[in-house]
Enzyme design. Structure first.
Site, PDB file in Angstrom:
ATOM      1  N   LYS A 308      52.464-126.242  42.021  1.00 22.76           N
ATOM      2  CA  LYS A 308      53.840-126.030  41.560  1.00 22.76           C
ATOM      3  C   LYS A 308      54.576-124.961  42.361  1.00 22.76           C
ATOM      4  O   LYS A 308      55.773-125.093  42.616  1.00 22.76           O
ATOM      5  CB  LYS A 308      53.838-125.621  40.082  1.00 22.76           C
ATOM      6  CG  LYS A 308      53.670-126.780  39.121  1.00 22.76           C
ATOM      7  CD  LYS A 308      53.857-126.294  37.696  1.00 22.76           C
ATOM      8  CE  LYS A 308      53.755-127.435  36.720  1.00 22.76           C
ATOM      9  NZ  LYS A 308      54.032-127.055  35.344  1.00 22.76           N
ATOM     10  N   ASP A 345      60.334-128.350  33.482  1.00 22.95           N
ATOM     11  CA  ASP A 345      59.629-127.623  32.414  1.00 22.95           C
ATOM     12  C   ASP A 345      60.644-126.854  31.570  1.00 22.95           C
ATOM     13  O   ASP A 345      60.460-126.676  30.361  1.00 22.95           O
ATOM     14  CB  ASP A 345      58.600-126.646  33.004  1.00 22.95           C
ATOM     15  CG  ASP A 345      57.340-127.364  33.473  1.00 22.95           C
ATOM     16  OD1 ASP A 345      57.102-128.505  33.012  1.00 22.95           O
ATOM     17  OD2 ASP A 345      56.603-126.792  34.297  1.00 22.95           O
TER      18      ASP A 345
HETATM   19  P1  NAP Z   1      49.162-120.491  34.693  1.00 25.57           P
HETATM   20  O1  NAP Z   1      50.256-120.379  35.699  1.00 25.57           O
HETATM   21  O2  NAP Z   1      47.752-120.542  35.166  1.00 25.57           O
HETATM   22  O3  NAP Z   1      49.305-119.249  33.699  1.00 25.57           O
HETATM   23  C1  NAP Z   1      48.392-119.038  32.697  1.00 25.57           C
HETATM   24  C2  NAP Z   1      48.805-117.836  31.865  1.00 25.57           C
HETATM   25  O4  NAP Z   1      47.898-117.777  30.786  1.00 25.57           O
HETATM   26  C3  NAP Z   1      48.715-116.510  32.606  1.00 25.57           C
HETATM   27  O5  NAP Z   1      49.705-115.651  32.151  1.00 25.57           O
HETATM   28  C4  NAP Z   1      47.328-116.020  32.215  1.00 25.57           C
HETATM   29  O6  NAP Z   1      47.238-114.622  32.144  1.00 25.57           O
HETATM   30  C5  NAP Z   1      47.219-116.540  30.818  1.00 25.57           C
HETATM   31  N1  NAP Z   1      45.830-116.735  30.450  1.00 25.57           N
HETATM   32  C6  NAP Z   1      44.966-117.571  31.045  1.00 25.57           C
HETATM   33  N2  NAP Z   1      43.764-117.501  30.428  1.00 25.57           N
HETATM   34  C7  NAP Z   1      43.903-116.583  29.435  1.00 25.57           C
HETATM   35  C8  NAP Z   1      43.021-116.063  28.469  1.00 25.57           C
HETATM   36  N3  NAP Z   1      41.744-116.483  28.409  1.00 25.57           N
HETATM   37  N4  NAP Z   1      43.480-115.131  27.603  1.00 25.57           N
HETATM   38  C9  NAP Z   1      44.760-114.718  27.675  1.00 25.57           C
HETATM   39  N5  NAP Z   1      45.636-115.173  28.579  1.00 25.57           N
HETATM   40  C10 NAP Z   1      45.219-116.103  29.450  1.00 25.57           C
HETATM   41  O7  NAP Z   1      49.357-121.763  33.789  1.00 25.57           O
HETATM   42  P2  NAP Z   1      50.737-122.471  33.376  1.00 25.57           P
HETATM   43  O8  NAP Z   1      51.104-123.497  34.353  1.00 25.57           O
HETATM   44  O9  NAP Z   1      51.726-121.410  33.067  1.00 25.57           O
HETATM   45  O10 NAP Z   1      50.322-123.254  32.051  1.00 25.57           O
HETATM   46  C11 NAP Z   1      49.942-122.561  30.880  1.00 25.57           C
HETATM   47  C12 NAP Z   1      49.685-123.569  29.794  1.00 25.57           C
HETATM   48  O11 NAP Z   1      50.911-124.175  29.435  1.00 25.57           O
HETATM   49  C13 NAP Z   1      48.814-124.741  30.268  1.00 25.57           C
HETATM   50  O12 NAP Z   1      47.461-124.473  30.073  1.00 25.57           O
HETATM   51  C14 NAP Z   1      49.286-125.879  29.429  1.00 25.57           C
HETATM   52  O13 NAP Z   1      48.489-125.971  28.284  1.00 25.57           O
HETATM   53  C15 NAP Z   1      50.685-125.499  29.031  1.00 25.57           C
HETATM   54  N6  NAP Z   1      51.656-126.388  29.682  1.00 25.57           N
HETATM   55  C16 NAP Z   1      52.141-127.389  28.921  1.00 25.57           C
HETATM   56  C17 NAP Z   1      53.073-128.238  29.439  1.00 25.57           C
HETATM   57  C18 NAP Z   1      53.599-129.349  28.578  1.00 25.57           C
HETATM   58  O14 NAP Z   1      54.244-130.268  29.113  1.00 25.57           O
HETATM   59  N7  NAP Z   1      53.394-129.290  27.277  1.00 25.57           N
HETATM   60  C19 NAP Z   1      53.545-128.070  30.746  1.00 25.57           C
HETATM   61  C20 NAP Z   1      53.044-126.996  31.508  1.00 25.57           C
HETATM   62  C21 NAP Z   1      52.094-126.174  30.955  1.00 25.57           C
HETATM   63  P3  NAP Z   1      46.849-113.692  33.418  1.00 25.57           P
HETATM   64  O15 NAP Z   1      48.143-113.405  34.118  1.00 25.57           O
HETATM   65  O16 NAP Z   1      46.216-112.529  32.810  1.00 25.57           O
HETATM   66  O17 NAP Z   1      45.903-114.505  34.258  1.00 25.57           O
END
Ligand code: NAP
Length: 557
Positions: A308, A345
């Site tokens: 992304k 998004d």
């Molecule tokens: P990302 O860029 O990898 O970001 C993940 C975030 O979650 C970071 O801030 C990370 O914190 C935090 N995190 C990861 N593991 C954690 C843990 N064990 N405890 C606490 N915080 C944690 O991922 P993303 O693209 O933003 O996506 C996040 C989630 O959004 C996805 O897993 C998905 O379920 C959801 N999503 C849903 C849709 C939809 O269409 N519904 C679309 C996109 C995403 P750190 O900075 O500390 O690493």
């Protein structure tokens, strides 16, 4: 080796369905029972005789089956173990079985090139006189030197030349398609790439000139890596209507195998009668993805992890929010071939909230500081919400808050603060993960919106419901961001209700489907359950998809 004069199959390609289903069985009766259950829907079957301990013992039953089913088109295959089949006999024993299969009425036999070379020339010619021959080549490791391989096959006459390789890169599919395009004008070709990265060749191979392709009878009955089951090829990818003018779209990432986007977007194309197919594009690198996207060519892509952010630099242009967020989830190819980026998004997050409230002035806490959180923070700031950010790594949240003019909040302070909305933008709660990003005492809000959509009801949403709060499942974001993508690509309103319906069904099948009851207050139109849509609802009006009606609990504080 010189190429032989092109020879056309004596079995006319128009007589062959596009899909051939390999049939395997533990014993002859089991093999025939399975064939019996498949033949009505799939008259083109490949009997994998080599999977039987005694292949010849099945032939009387196969004969009976062919007499009962004159509509069936059957390939007999008895691939030797040395050539990655299961038959342990010699090439001569294999030939003997294939001749018997021809004698009982099988219309085609599959002979791997190694065995064909072991047969004497007159034996091979005799086999060809009796039955249609598919001369096959398999590479279980890579896709390379296809023209050299074919030059080594085509000096033997055959009705069909089948070249099956393994995709280790997305671009291997392009190599296979170019190969099919180059030769299918002169020869009857069957070609595909095995492996998870080769799945697109199973759909697009027929578009490039493969006379037919293979599909497994059902999940778990694959006879080759990456084989897609027949109902998925038919119902999701609509392989029977894929032709040269079919536009190609896909979800690109690593991994993408479990993405529900193909189910949702193909359903949308079908509903709106758009001649397009949407595939999983499992790319191991952005370079591989872009090379593939250019050469197929792909008209539009949904971009998922981990590309992304990386893809933004590769785009000719993008909308202001995409540039601000620094992440793109939607790519469209313009008429001039250039790639343009969008971030839907934002619409996926803001849309479900604005169906329930005016976001301007609302206090919204975003938990997480990754890509989804950035979309939430910038998107809500652009709607004049008062946005707070908390994250496991404080520095990332602080940086995001600074960039977006939002407020950083320490985890330790959350229990004392109240919000209108809390958004989970971390993966906590996803699939097997049963954790919640916040504790019950920290859930001080009217609404809890969990962006995680699989399972439909996460631990966080259960906790929020138990506390009497309104909940918004991540499925709403998933559908809304996809709906916006559909509109960008096609210019048509997305069939939102249909999209929600198929995703809900897919989650049900995965055992993740129980949707939480959601609550709604100001500005909510009448809610409706995610039942089968009677007719499409335009995206602009199709609000509140997936919202179950009325909880008794009031969540207002
Ligand atoms: P990302 O860029 O990898 O970001 C993940 C975030 O979650 C970071 O801030 C990370 O914190 C935090 N995190 C990861 N593991 C954690 C843990 N064990 N405890 C606490 N915080 C944690 O991922 P993303 O693209 O933003 O996506 C996040 C989630 O959004 C996805 O897993 C998905 O379920 C959801 N999503 C849903 C849709 C939809 O269409 N519904 C679309 C996109 C995403 P750190 O900075 O500390 O690493």
């Amino acid at each position: 080796m010189p190429l032989a004069t092109p020879n056309y199959s004596r079995i006319q390609r128009f007589r062959l369905p596009r899909l051939c289903v390999p049939v395997i069985g533990s014993d002859p009766q089991n093999l025939l029972d399975r064939a019996e259950s498949l033949v009505r829907d799939n008259p083109f079957l490949e009997f994998r005789l080599d999977y039987l301990a005694q292949p010849a013992a099945a032939l009387p039953k196969v004969k009976h089956f062919l007499e009962l089913h004159p509509e069936a088109m059957v390939i007999a295959t008895c691939r030797r173990a040395v050539n990655n089949g299961k038959f342990r006999g010699s090439a001569q024993s294999q030939l003997d079985i294939l001749l018997k299969a021809a004698a009982i009425g099988c219309q085609l036999v599959d002979v791997e090139i190694q065995s064909a070379r072991d047969f004497k020339r007159d034996q091979y010619a005799d086999l060809r006189n009796r039955v249609g021959v598919i001369l096959s080549f398999h590479d279980f490791k890579a896709t390379k030197k296809l023209d050299d391989i074919f030059a080594g096959m085509s000096d033997l006459p055959a009705d069909f030349y089948k070249v099956v390789t393994t995709a280790t890169h997305l671009y291997d599919n392009v190599t296979m398609m170019k190969f099919l395009q180059a030769h299918s004008g002169h020869y009857e070709m069957v070609g595909l790439c095995m492996g998870e990265q080769g799945i697109i060749s199973r759909v697009l191979g027929v578009r490039a000139g493969s006379v037919f392709t293979f599909a497994s009878a059902a999940p778990g009955e694959e006879t080759a890596p990456g084989q897609v089951n027949i109902s998925e090829l038919r119902d999701t990818y609509r392989i029977e209507m894929v032709e040269a003018s079919t536009q190609v779209y896909g979800v690109a990432g690593d991994p993408v195998a479990h993405s529900l986007s193909p189910v949702m977007m193909n359903a949308a194309f079908r509903r709106e009668t758009v001649n397009a197919v949407y595939l999983g594009l499992h790319a191991k690198s952005l370079k591989d993805l872009l090379a593939c996207a250019n050469d197929i060519p792909i008209r539009g892509m949904s971009i998922t992890m981990p590309y992304k952010e990386e893809i933004v630099e590769a785009l000719s242009n993008s909308d202001p929010l995409t540039r601000q967020i620094g992440a793109c989830n939607t790519v469209v190819r313009s008429q001039d071939g250039k790639l343009y980026g969008f971030n839907t998004d934002v619409a996926g997050i803001v849309g479900p909230l604005e169906q329930r409230m005016t976001t301007a002035g609302k206090r919204v806490l975003v938990v997480g500081a990754g890509g989804a959180a950035r979309a939430a923070v910038f998107g809500l700031k652009s709607r004049n919400a008062e946005v707070f950010v908390a994250n496991r790594t404080p520095e990332t949240a602080q940086a995001l808050a600074r960039q977006a003019k939002a407020k950083y909040v320490k985890r330790a302070d959350l229990a004392k603060l109240n919000f209108d909305v809390i958004i989970n933008a971390t993966p906590l709660g996803m699939n097997g993960n049963r954790q919640a990003p916040l504790e019950e005492k920290e859930l001080n809000a009217n609404y809890v919106f969990d962006l995680v959509y699989s399972p439909a009801e996460t631990k966080l949403l259960k906790m929020a419901k138990a506390k009497g709060l309104h909940v918004i499942p991540g499925l709403e974001m998933f559908v809304q961001q996809g709906a916006r993508q559909f509109e960008i690509w096609t210019g048509k309103p997305a069939p939102v209700a249909e999209m929600a319906y198929v995703v809900t069904k897919a989650l049900d099948r995965l055992g993740n489907g129980a949707l939480p009851e959601t609550h709604h207050e100001e500005e909510s139109p009448a809610p409706h359950p995610p039942a089968k849509p009677a007719k499409k609802a335009p995206a602009t009006k199709a609000k509140r998809v997936l919202v179950k009606s009325g909880s008794k609990k009031s969540a207002r504080r």
